[in-house]
Design a protein around this motif. Structure first.
Motif, PDB file in Angstrom:
ATOM      1  N   ARG A  20       0.737  -0.628   0.114  1.00 24.85           N
ATOM      2  CA  ARG A  20      -0.425   0.494   0.120  1.00 24.85           C
ATOM      3  C   ARG A  20       0.633   1.128  -0.160  1.00 24.85           C
ATOM      4  O   ARG A  20       0.850   2.417  -0.268  1.00 24.85           O
ATOM      5  CB  ARG A  20      -1.176  -0.507   1.245  1.00 24.85           C
ATOM      6  N   LEU A  21       1.844   1.408   0.479  1.00 26.82           N
ATOM      7  CA  LEU A  21       2.895   2.037   0.227  1.00 26.82           C
ATOM      8  C   LEU A  21       3.612   2.787  -0.956  1.00 26.82           C
ATOM      9  O   LEU A  21       3.328   3.793  -1.029  1.00 26.82           O
ATOM     10  CB  LEU A  21       4.029   1.472   1.255  1.00 26.82           C
ATOM     11  N   PHE A  22       3.838   1.549  -1.911  1.00 24.77           N
ATOM     12  CA  PHE A  22       4.065   2.124  -3.593  1.00 24.77           C
ATOM     13  C   PHE A  22       2.903   1.977  -4.568  1.00 24.77           C
ATOM     14  O   PHE A  22       2.915   2.226  -5.107  1.00 24.77           O
ATOM     15  CB  PHE A  22       4.573   1.038  -3.936  1.00 24.77           C
ATOM     16  N   SER A  23       1.933   1.966  -3.654  1.00 23.35           N
ATOM     17  CA  SER A  23       0.968   1.677  -5.018  1.00 23.35           C
ATOM     18  C   SER A  23      -0.543   2.258  -4.169  1.00 23.35           C
ATOM     19  O   SER A  23      -1.558   2.241  -3.465  1.00 23.35           O
ATOM     20  CB  SER A  23       0.102  -0.054  -5.332  1.00 23.35           C
ATOM     21  N   LYS A  24      -0.667   3.797  -4.798  1.00 23.87           N
ATOM     22  CA  LYS A  24      -1.791   4.535  -4.185  1.00 23.87           C
ATOM     23  C   LYS A  24      -3.575   3.417  -4.639  1.00 23.87           C
ATOM     24  O   LYS A  24      -3.869   3.524  -3.995  1.00 23.87           O
ATOM     25  CB  LYS A  24      -2.266   6.064  -5.329  1.00 23.87           C
ATOM     26  N   LYS A  25      -3.325   2.704  -5.261  1.00 19.02           N
ATOM     27  CA  LYS A  25      -4.311   1.789  -6.686  1.00 19.02           C
ATOM     28  C   LYS A  25      -4.606   1.356  -4.735  1.00 19.02           C
ATOM     29  O   LYS A  25      -5.993   0.666  -4.792  1.00 19.02           O
ATOM     30  CB  LYS A  25      -4.742   1.982  -7.617  1.00 19.02           C
ATOM     31  N   LEU A  26      -4.157   0.263  -4.406  1.00 21.83           N
ATOM     32  CA  LEU A  26      -4.491  -0.792  -3.333  1.00 21.83           C
ATOM     33  C   LEU A  26      -4.462   0.410  -2.699  1.00 21.83           C
ATOM     34  O   LEU A  26      -5.519  -0.745  -1.681  1.00 21.83           O
ATOM     35  CB  LEU A  26      -2.977  -1.276  -3.364  1.00 21.83           C
ATOM     36  N   ASN A  27      -3.670   1.252  -1.970  1.00 17.98           N
ATOM     37  CA  ASN A  27      -4.212   1.894  -0.490  1.00 17.98           C
ATOM     38  C   ASN A  27      -5.575   2.425  -0.170  1.00 17.98           C
ATOM     39  O   ASN A  27      -6.726   2.242   0.396  1.00 17.98           O
ATOM     40  CB  ASN A  27      -3.162   3.123  -0.753  1.00 17.98           C
ATOM     41  N   ILE A  28      -5.744   2.662  -2.161  1.00 19.90           N
ATOM     42  CA  ILE A  28      -7.699   3.768  -1.976  1.00 19.90           C
ATOM     43  C   ILE A  28      -8.513   2.247  -1.941  1.00 19.90           C
ATOM     44  O   ILE A  28      -9.240   2.344  -1.536  1.00 19.90           O
ATOM     45  CB  ILE A  28      -7.656   4.110  -3.398  1.00 19.90           C
ATOM     46  N   PHE A  29      -8.174   0.994  -2.746  1.00 20.60           N
ATOM     47  CA  PHE A  29      -9.018  -0.711  -2.503  1.00 20.60           C
ATOM     48  C   PHE A  29      -9.419  -0.653  -0.778  1.00 20.60           C
ATOM     49  O   PHE A  29     -10.721  -0.730  -0.954  1.00 20.60           O
ATOM     50  CB  PHE A  29      -8.150  -1.234  -3.518  1.00 20.60           C
ATOM     51  N   PHE A  30      -8.087  -0.454   0.326  1.00 18.35           N
ATOM     52  CA  PHE A  30      -8.589  -1.083   1.070  1.00 18.35           C
ATOM     53  C   PHE A  30      -9.103  -0.082   1.638  1.00 18.35           C
ATOM     54  O   PHE A  30      -9.930  -0.306   2.634  1.00 18.35           O
ATOM     55  CB  PHE A  30      -6.994  -1.887   2.029  1.00 18.35           C
ATOM     56  N   LYS A  31      -8.697   1.291   2.236  1.00 16.39           N
ATOM     57  CA  LYS A  31      -9.594   2.941   2.545  1.00 16.39           C
ATOM     58  C   LYS A  31     -10.794   2.560   2.310  1.00 16.39           C
ATOM     59  O   LYS A  31     -11.874   2.715   2.737  1.00 16.39           O
ATOM     60  CB  LYS A  31      -8.968   4.305   1.919  1.00 16.39           C
ATOM     61  N   ASP A  32     -11.285   2.634   0.810  1.00 14.13           N
ATOM     62  CA  ASP A  32     -12.615   2.171   0.553  1.00 14.13           C
ATOM     63  C   ASP A  32     -13.217   1.633   1.084  1.00 14.13           C
ATOM     64  O   ASP A  32     -14.694   1.772   1.863  1.00 14.13           O
ATOM     65  CB  ASP A  32     -13.108   2.456  -0.987  1.00 14.13           C
ATOM     66  N   ARG A  33     -12.673   0.417   1.151  1.00 20.70           N
ATOM     67  CA  ARG A  33     -13.827  -1.039   2.224  1.00 20.70           C
ATOM     68  C   ARG A  33     -13.516  -0.466   3.541  1.00 20.70           C
ATOM     69  O   ARG A  33     -15.359  -1.084   4.274  1.00 20.70           O
ATOM     70  CB  ARG A  33     -13.485  -1.955   1.539  1.00 20.70           C
ATOM     71  N   VAL A  34     -13.023   0.175   4.595  1.00 16.04           N
ATOM     72  CA  VAL A  34     -12.763   1.089   5.685  1.00 16.04           C
ATOM     73  C   VAL A  34     -14.482   1.315   5.849  1.00 16.04           C
ATOM     74  O   VAL A  34     -14.662   1.293   6.467  1.00 16.04           O
ATOM     75  CB  VAL A  34     -11.596   1.415   6.243  1.00 16.04           C
ATOM     76  N   SER A  35     -13.973   2.303   5.031  1.00 18.51           N
ATOM     77  CA  SER A  35     -15.022   3.542   5.267  1.00 18.51           C
ATOM     78  C   SER A  35     -16.502   3.225   4.697  1.00 18.51           C
ATOM     79  O   SER A  35     -17.442   3.051   5.307  1.00 18.51           O
ATOM     80  CB  SER A  35     -15.148   4.882   4.523  1.00 18.51           C
ATOM     81  N   SER A  36     -16.798   2.223   4.277  1.00 16.94           N
ATOM     82  CA  SER A  36     -17.767   1.862   3.586  1.00 16.94           C
ATOM     83  C   SER A  36     -18.518   1.010   4.730  1.00 16.94           C
ATOM     84  O   SER A  36     -19.941   1.648   4.853  1.00 16.94           O
ATOM     85  CB  SER A  36     -17.389   0.998   2.238  1.00 16.94           C
ATOM     86  N   LEU A  37     -17.744   0.464   5.306  1.00 18.99           N
ATOM     87  CA  LEU A  37     -18.437   0.003   6.531  1.00 18.99           C
ATOM     88  C   LEU A  37     -18.672   0.791   7.824  1.00 18.99           C
ATOM     89  O   LEU A  37     -19.215   0.151   8.396  1.00 18.99           O
ATOM     90  CB  LEU A  37     -16.799  -1.060   7.276  1.00 18.99           C
TER      91      LEU A  37
END
Length: 411
Positions: A20-37
């Motif tokens: 996640r430190l190197f991939s903005k896309k992957l970081n957003i993938f995880f963040k979006d799911r946390v905020s959704s919940l």
């Protein structure tokens, strides 16, 4: 096996964290799911009458729109939640105001339990084949009816392999399947799943609805100016290479190209290939002149409405390995359709190629031959178009059966 599955999911999640430190896309993938919940409780209260649809992406989202809109029109107080796995579907739903939307939290035991407890749906619906086991388990614990709609099964799927028996048994927790075709029904029946009906592809009902919508495109009508119109929809570079020479050499024909990717570099590349003969849709009112015979659609959302202007359509995706795009959106307007060589596995394409309403090409030469035939022979165009329209209208109506079953469960 459930224990091994859960461990595997958690190991994958943990293994991905450093990236996640190197991939903005992957970081957003995880963040979006946390905020959704976290946001679910604001959207749907546990005591609300609600139905939850899960879709993987944009295609599945389109498949349920007819069902969603009918359910909402019949009960305005019904809360409808749609969860998405991919950003393309989620982003396309942002202006779809009759539903609530979230990213589906990853399929861990904890996430599934929290999610189901928070939304507490009266009915759950998995669209097509994006089915997650921990969510199924939690739904069954709470005795919530679970449906699979527009699903499609085939022998090579992991469910029907020796190593997939555990996943097949999880499918048996679904209360009812509305599948797309006879093969899917027979496969499920063979594996002792008999709660199955064939309702076809619900996209067909959706494209029928779209074809009846009145949307004005005055600038596009002015561009076409009563000439024969060729539309290339959702085209990739490999598709463009098939047809560009033919349209550049053609006279008294207007072409509309709606590329799959509308990023600046792809649009600029297409402009270079079409020389001074093209104009962007975003600039049509300023830059249109009598020399322009190619219109490049540099925005998303309008393509499905533009096919009504076409005399011939080419649908992209079939010349590469990205997957053939939606031919039904064009077929409903009774026009002939050309596609690339890779269409096996797309049931509607296989059927319409066999019937003669769709032509598959392998090369520029093959495209040129079919294209010139269609341009010069109006009777041929009409014949192919009528085959496509007949297919649409004879295979529609499946959504009504699904709506009836969902309504019964909601009541």
């Amino acid at each position: 096996m459930q224990f091994i599955y859960n461990i595997s999911i958690n190991i994958i999640i943990l293994a991905l964290q450093p990236f996640r430190l190197f991939s903005k896309k992957l970081n957003i993938f995880f963040k979006d799911r946390v905020s959704s919940l976290d946001s679910i409780e604001e959207k749907i209260k546990p005591n609300d009458k609600s139905i939850w649809f899960h879709v993987a992406s944009l295609g599945e989202f389109e498949q349920i729109k007819t069902i969603v809109e009918t359910l909402k029109s019949e009960n305005d107080n019904l809360k409808i939640l749609i969860s998405f796995f991919s950003p393309s579907g989620f982003k396309s739903s942002l202006n779809y105001n009759i539903v609530e939307r979230v990213y589906l939290p990853l399929d861990t035991k904890k996430n599934a339990k929290n999610f189901i407890n928070k939304i507490n749906p009266n009915v759950a619906v998995f669209v097509k084949n994006d089915i997650w086991t921990n969510y199924l388990i939690e739904l069954k614990k709470k005795e919530i009816p679970v449906y699979s709609i527009s699903s499609k099964f085939y022998k090579s799927q992991f469910y029907f392999q020796s190593y997939g028996k555990w996943f097949l048994n999880k499918l048996k927790q679904i209360d009812y399947f509305f599948v797309q075709d006879k093969t899917s029904k027979e496969l499920l029946n063979l594996n002792h799943i008999n709660n199955v009906s064939i309702t076809g592809d619900t996209r067909i009902d959706r494209v029928k609805e779209i074809s009846k919508q009145e949307k004005k495109f005055d600038s596009i009508e002015k561009f076409i100016n009563n000439d024969i119109c060729f539309i290339a929809g959702s085209s990739w570079e490999a598709d463009n290479d098939i047809f560009l020479n033919s349209i550049l050499d053609s006279n008294n024909i207007k072409t509309i190209i709606a590329p799959h990717n509308v990023i600046a570099s792809d649009i600029e590349n297409l402009e270079k290939k079409t020389q001074s003969l093209s104009v962007r849709y975003s600039r049509i009112d300023q830059d249109l002149d009598s020399n322009k015979k190619i219109l490049i659609i540099d925005s998303i959302g309008s393509l499905k409405h533009l096919y009504k202007f076409a005399d011939i359509a080419y649908i992209g995706g079939g010349m590469g390995d990205s997957g053939l795009h939606n031919i039904l959106e064009a077929a409903v307007f009774a026009i002939p359709v050309i596609i690339g060589k890779n269409y096996i596995g797309f049931a509607e394409a296989e059927k319409l190629v066999k019937l003669g309403g769709v032509k598959s090409v392998n090369s520029k030469l093959e495209f040129d031959d079919i294209f010139n035939n269609l341009i010069s022979n109006k009777t041929y165009r009409i014949k192919m178009g009528e085959i496509n329209k007949k297919y649409i209208y004879s295979n529609s109506g499946g959504s009504k059966t699904i709506i009836k079953a969902l309504t019964k469960s909601l009541n």
